[in-house]
Design an enzyme around this catalytic site. Structure first.
Site, PDB file in Angstrom:
ATOM      1  N   ASN A 110     -18.980  76.899 -14.727  1.00 60.38           N
ATOM      2  CA  ASN A 110     -19.316  75.536 -15.137  1.00 60.38           C
ATOM      3  C   ASN A 110     -18.201  74.623 -14.640  1.00 60.38           C
ATOM      4  OD1 ASN A 110     -19.851  73.122 -16.429  1.00 60.38           O
ATOM      5  ND2 ASN A 110     -20.229  74.034 -18.431  1.00 60.38           N
ATOM      6  N   ARG A 122     -23.703  75.800 -13.225  1.00 63.46           N
ATOM      7  CA  ARG A 122     -24.182  74.536 -13.778  1.00 63.46           C
ATOM      8  C   ARG A 122     -24.139  73.491 -12.669  1.00 63.46           C
ATOM      9  NH1 ARG A 122     -20.628  69.981 -16.566  1.00 63.46           N
ATOM     10  NH2 ARG A 122     -22.273  68.591 -17.297  1.00 63.46           N
ATOM     11  N   HIS A 144     -26.108  66.685 -19.141  1.00 66.26           N
ATOM     12  CA  HIS A 144     -25.577  67.607 -20.155  1.00 66.26           C
ATOM     13  C   HIS A 144     -26.711  68.377 -20.828  1.00 66.26           C
ATOM     14  CE1 HIS A 144     -22.153  64.449 -20.459  1.00 66.26           C
ATOM     15  NE2 HIS A 144     -21.757  65.443 -19.674  1.00 66.26           N
ATOM     16  N   ARG A 197     -15.253  56.851 -16.784  1.00 69.36           N
ATOM     17  CA  ARG A 197     -16.460  56.075 -16.484  1.00 69.36           C
ATOM     18  C   ARG A 197     -16.694  55.014 -17.555  1.00 69.36           C
ATOM     19  NH1 ARG A 197     -20.108  61.244 -15.885  1.00 69.36           N
ATOM     20  NH2 ARG A 197     -18.203  62.213 -16.661  1.00 69.36           N
ATOM     21  N   GLU A 224     -22.556  76.277 -23.174  1.00 64.59           N
ATOM     22  CA  GLU A 224     -23.412  76.077 -22.013  1.00 64.59           C
ATOM     23  C   GLU A 224     -23.506  77.348 -21.174  1.00 64.59           C
ATOM     24  OE1 GLU A 224     -22.896  71.768 -20.322  1.00 64.59           O
ATOM     25  OE2 GLU A 224     -21.004  72.332 -21.281  1.00 64.59           O
TER      26      GLU A 224
END
Length: 399
Positions: free
Chosen positions: A7, A90, A179, A242, A385
């Protein structure tokens, strides 16, 4: 079957080697603060724990460090890369081309590369992970799991922008959502937990994924129906570097009146804004530490971060027509009791009553941090994840 999950995030790499279908984690670890002098590296097995602080300049160096330890004579868990049957990756943006898990081919890599303009902090890092893994685990099948897949259920009323129709039909400009593996994993855990507590009633939940990248999802009966990130993973909440939501007229003002190029504006909004632009720090641990020391910029940034989350809780509660639970997850969501406190303060109208003592507890298990009288559950659910990706990779290999 041994599967390695990689990931590669915008400033981190999380990895696990998992024995499937038992979901048994053989080893795991992560690298964060990639690009800084003080990157943190960890490698954990049932018998060994390695932790280091060292400079890791980029994702390639990080992945090489991981692979060296996997096959290390003393602490490694494999002797040969041939023991690995698959590597699951991912990938953040799948555009309109990928709504399911796929085996990686040259064509898939080319498409991931083309979509890098929409996820410049992520798809290049994801692709770097794929390229390095192909070199190291050359006999393994490489598989991509896309963040955007879970959000394919967002209805047209929520995923369509109020711009000319042809931009959706011909150019596929719409809300994609991101996500997805995290939101899917924690929402399923939350629904199981709520069903046990509430005898199987329908679920209206908001998942709050807070890390260097941040997003929220409104989930009704297990399906994503709205999401804070859109066409690219840039809008919505305030993130590490961001900006999140801004008035788009600012972009035209910067270009037409302030002399910025479009590339410069894009770079500023993607890499120089958010918490970094507000404080000079991109890591929340640094921001919280400096806020405690009296740094007013850091304190204001934390307040702004929580305020933005509150706004989306309000709007998503309206969309869901009620609220059974909110879920905090990911690095900040799981570990920052201060952010959770800011978000849940003065939210009694939504039935949110935080238990201050429970909020300070750290655990790897699902936990309630609300008071017994709280009408709405406040849950902290550690995301995984990698397990979610492993399950999807395994299902693909069985087909």
């Amino acid at each position: 079957m041994k599967i390695i999950i990689i990931n590669s995030g915008s400033s981190s790499i999380k990895y696990q080697m998992i024995d499937m279908p038992a979901n048994e984690v053989i080893c795991s670890g992560m690298i964060d603060r990639i690009g800084l002098e003080s990157s943190n590296f960890s490698y954990v097995t049932n018998t060994v724990k390695v932790e280091e602080t060292l400079p890791i300049a980029n994702h390639k160096i990080g992945l090489q460090k991981i692979s060296q330890l996997l096959m290390d004579d003393k602490v490694g868990v494999i002797k040969s890369t041939s023991e690995i049957e698959a590597v699951g990756h991912r990938v953040v943006h799948g555009g309109s081309d990928f709504s399911n898990t796929v085996t990686i081919t040259k064509e898939v890599k080319d498409k991931i590369r083309q979509l890098s303009d929409l996820a410049p902090l992520h798809n290049p890092a994801n692709l770097e992970g794929i390229n390095v893994a192909e070199e190291i685990f050359s006999s393994a099948k490489q598989v991509a799991v896309f963040d955007t897949a879970f959000h394919q259920t967002i209805p047209v009323v929520a995923h369509k922008y109020a711009i000319p129709n042809f931009l959706l039909t011909e150019n596929k400009i719409r809300v994609y959502g991101f996500h997805g593996t995290s939101h899917k994993y924690v929402s399923e855990k939350a629904i199981c937990y709520l069903n046990e507590k509430n005898s199987g009633k329908s679920s209206r939940i908001i998942t709050i994924h807070l890390g260097n990248g941040c997003s929220m999802t409104a989930i009704k009966d297990g399906k994503s129906i709205d999401h804070t990130l859109g066409f690219a993973p840039m809008n919505g909440l305030i993130m590490g570097t961001r900006s999140g939501d801004v008035d788009q007229s600012i972009i035209f003002h910067m270009v037409n009146s302030l002399g910025y190029s479009l590339d410069a504006v894009n770079n500023l909004l993607q890499k120089q804004s958010g918490m970094l632009g507000l404080t000079g720090y991109s890591d929340l641990r640094d921001i919280e530490s400096n806020a405690e020391k009296g740094n007013l910029d850091c304190q204001l940034a934390l307040d702004m971060n929580a305020y933005r989350i509150k706004k989306f809780i309000g709007s998503y509660t309206a969309v869901l027509n009620g609220l059974d639970a909110i879920i905090f997850t990911a690095g900040i969501g799981e570990n920052s009791s201060y952010i959770r406190k800011l978000v849940c303060t003065d939210m009694d109208y939504f039935g949110l009553e935080l238990d201050s003592a429970k909020n300070e507890i750290r655990s790897k298990e699902i936990r309630e941090i609300n008071t017994p009288d709280s009408k709405t559950k406040i849950l902290v659910i550690p995301t995984n994840e990698e397990i979610e990706i492993a399950n999807q990779v395994y299902e693909l290999l069985l087909k």
